[in-house]
Design an enzyme around this catalytic site. Structure first.
Site, PDB file in Angstrom:
ATOM      1  N   ARG A  29       0.818  -1.220   0.000  1.00 21.12           N
ATOM      2  CA  ARG A  29       0.000   0.000   0.000  1.00 21.12           C
ATOM      3  C   ARG A  29       0.845   1.259   0.000  1.00 21.12           C
ATOM      4  O   ARG A  29       0.395   2.311  -0.451  1.00 21.12           O
ATOM      5  CB  ARG A  29      -0.935  -0.019   1.213  1.00 21.12           C
TER       6      ARG A  29
ATOM      7  N   PHE B 180      -8.463  -0.915  -4.981  1.00 20.42           N
ATOM      8  CA  PHE B 180      -7.300  -1.796  -4.996  1.00 20.42           C
ATOM      9  C   PHE B 180      -6.692  -1.983  -3.609  1.00 20.42           C
ATOM     10  O   PHE B 180      -6.683  -1.064  -2.797  1.00 20.42           O
ATOM     11  CB  PHE B 180      -6.208  -1.180  -5.889  1.00 20.42           C
ATOM     12  N   GLU B 181      -6.136  -3.169  -3.379  1.00 16.16           N
ATOM     13  CA  GLU B 181      -5.316  -3.476  -2.206  1.00 16.16           C
ATOM     14  C   GLU B 181      -5.979  -3.078  -0.894  1.00 16.16           C
ATOM     15  O   GLU B 181      -5.358  -2.501  -0.003  1.00 16.16           O
ATOM     16  CB  GLU B 181      -3.927  -2.834  -2.341  1.00 16.16           C
ATOM     17  N   GLY B 182      -7.260  -3.405  -0.787  1.00 10.93           N
ATOM     18  CA  GLY B 182      -8.027  -3.082   0.401  1.00 10.93           C
ATOM     19  C   GLY B 182      -8.931  -1.896   0.143  1.00 10.93           C
ATOM     20  O   GLY B 182      -8.460  -0.754   0.077  1.00 10.93           O
TER      21      GLY B 182
END
Length: 570
Positions: A267, A387-389
């Protein structure tokens, strides 16, 4: 084999929920120095030269792939193994150095930054962090050179943010190998070479390296996406895929922690990539508004245009400060950075989207043409809050972890009976003394430059208020606070706002110490402006905990759900 680190480390953000400012974790600001900075600057220059003279994002979008030639060229320049140890053909950069290069990709093209992030931030990172020496020797040299691309294979048709409840199943065989069955979707680089795959088993969550072309491994068809059209986003199916025992990462049961720790690392590069994109939006906006004339004046001379330019400049400074303070926590190795990583991702992706809209507005109708760079960016950037959480999940993650830390610090409120106040006095007395002391002497950020005393005091007051607000929510709702997502959102936004101000104060303090007060005055003004803007955000979050329309929101939401839509016809 690298063990999954289960040691408890101090968390700056958790300390904020306790009303404490852990200055030792964030002061002084982690400015890059020495060989790491020299190598970072060299590689950043190589990346910038290539991306501005050779790489063509328009062609990449038309071809629907960034290009194998691009991957080859970037590998030859040393830009595909940035954090990989030099003995495996990488550059050995720190997390800060790696994220600085990712900023260059973000400046050039959102799609390329995603392809690079998937390959390095989350595809190669699990192998780098948790692989055995033999595993690293087997795969890292090809990954660092660009001869192979890596993928992070987690998301499934029925599993997105709830990554714990994977349906892909791995069954261990008598010879130590595993048989893998299941489906994955939305996997970048999913049709390529080295796949880090996560599954469940009788022994807990597991992580594997699965090689492209393995028998029983099917990829495709490719997803047709709104943006990031030069990124290959694939479906993957595992049909009795045999995974050798030596391809297991970590130990059985480590898989979920490996996935989460990888995403915590990944992140951060999203934050710096977005900051790079915002810098491009700002440059494009200044160029356009300085040359476009209306009403016998350049557009940039108008106050509402200047306001948008100034806002972008200020927000870039804050996102950049926050991102590199967080990478410094990683490089320092002494702190838990999970919440800081989540907050950075949320604030960067939300702010980047807002910045893009402002830049789009400044360009007017010309940006609405499909061939305009901002039109492509508009399609690409919308995925970043997902994205990514997903950002809503990251907000809940931040708030609930902060509340949990606070609950462990408080007396057992369940043991206190309202009908027996005498019994409660002994339990509460130390706590009451602590609260009185906190009101009189709120915890302050130590080590900030003296000229920032107002901002330091502001942070202290907000930190004390975060503690009291989180405690009020915990005492009011008890364990049901887990269901109060509007409360969680406000607490998370307040925590992120405080952390971002700390980052700006820490950074400008280091700059003043390095360059002197006179030389750093323009940057100091920028840092103060950012702190003031975030203080207002934090204030609104706290006020909305007390004064809100949640009752009506629930009522209206339930009614709309029951009716299936809007039913109030004229």
């Amino acid at each position: 084999m690298a063990a999954v680190d289960r040691a408890q480390k101090p968390s700056f953000t958790k300390s904020l929920f306790l009303g404490q400012v852990a200055s030792e974790l964030v002061m002084p600001y982690p400015l890059q120095r020495g060989e790491d900075k020299a190598n970072t600057d060299r590689l950043a220059g190589l990346a910038r030269d290539y991306l501005t003279t050779t790489y063509d994002p328009v062609k990449a979008e038309a071809d629907r792939w960034v290009g194998d030639d691009t991957i080859r060229d970037l590998g030859e320049l040393g830009l595909l193994g940035l954090f990989v140890d030099k003995k495996y053909g990488g550059q050995g950069l720190s997390q800060s150095g790696y994220c600085r290069i990712m900023e260059e990709f973000g400046r050039a093209d959102g799609t390329l930054s995603v392809v690079m992030g998937v390959h390095q931030s989350i595809g190669t990172k699990p192998l780098f962090l948790y692989g055995t020496d033999e595993q690293k020797e087997r795969w890292l040299p090809d990954l660092a050179a660009g001869r192979k691309l890596a993928a992070f294979v987690l998301t499934e048709p029925n599993v997105g943010s709830d990554a714990y409840n994977l349906e892909t199943w791995a069954e261990r065989q008598s010879d130590g190998s595993w048989i893998l069955n299941g489906q994955k979707r939305w996997i970048g680089n999913g049709d390529r070479d080295v796949l880090t795959v996560f599954a469940r088993s009788d022994l807990g969550h597991v992580a594997f390296i699965v090689e492209g072309g393995s028998e029983g491994l099917e990829t495709g068809p490719r997803f047709d996406t709104v943006g990031l059209r030069a990124n290959r986003l694939q479906r993957i199916r595992f049909n009795n895929v045999r995974v050798p025992a030596e391809n297991l990462l970590g130990e059985p049961g480590d898989g979920f922690r490996i996935a989460m720790n990888t995403l915590n690392n990944g992140r951060m590069s999203m934050g710096t990539s977005i900051a790079g994109g915002m810098k491009t939006f700002l440059r494009q906006s200044i160029e356009h508004t300085s040359t476009r004339r209306q009403f016998d004046r350049e557009l940039i001379d108008f106050e509402m245009v200047e306001d948008k330019i100034a806002w972008m400049q200020t927000q870039i400074y804050g996102i950049e400060s926050m991102s590199y303070l967080t990478t410094g926590l990683v490089d320092g190795g002494q702190a838990d950075f999970a919440l800081e990583s989540a907050m950075t991702k949320v604030l960067a992706s939300d702010t980047g989207w807002y910045a893009l809209n402002r830049a789009f507005q400044l360009h007017g109708g010309t940006a609405f043409m499909s061939e305009h760079p901002l039109s492509r960016a508009l399609r690409d950037f919308r995925i970043f809050p997902i994205f990514e959480g997903a950002n809503d999940v990251m907000r809940a993650f931040t708030a609930l972890n902060g509340i949990k830390a606070l609950s462990e610090h408080l007396p057992d409120v369940k043991s206190i009976s309202i009908g027996d106040p005498a019994k409660a006095i002994g339990v509460l007395a130390p706590y009451v003394r602590e609260r009185v002391g906190m009101r009189l002497r709120p915890d302050r950020l130590e080590g900030a430059h003296a000229s920032l005393s107002k901002q330091v005091g502001q942070i202290a007051e907000q930190t004390a208020r975060l503690r009291s607000s989180a405690e009020a929510a915990l005492r009011k709702y008890g364990s049901k606070v887990q269901e109060k997502q509007l409360v969680q959102k406000r607490l998370a936004d307040a925590a992120a706002g405080i952390y971002s101000q700390v980052a700006a104060v820490s950074r400008i303090s280091a700059v003043i110490d390095r360059d002197g007060a006179i030389a750093s005055e323009p940057e100091r003004a920028l840092a103060i402006n950012f702190c003031n803007s975030q203080a207002r955000v934090v204030g609104r979050a706290f006020r909305s905990l007390e004064i809100n329309d949640d009752k009506h929101t629930h009522q209206i939401g339930r009614a709309a759900r029951s009716a299936g839509g809007y039913t109030f016809d004229l």
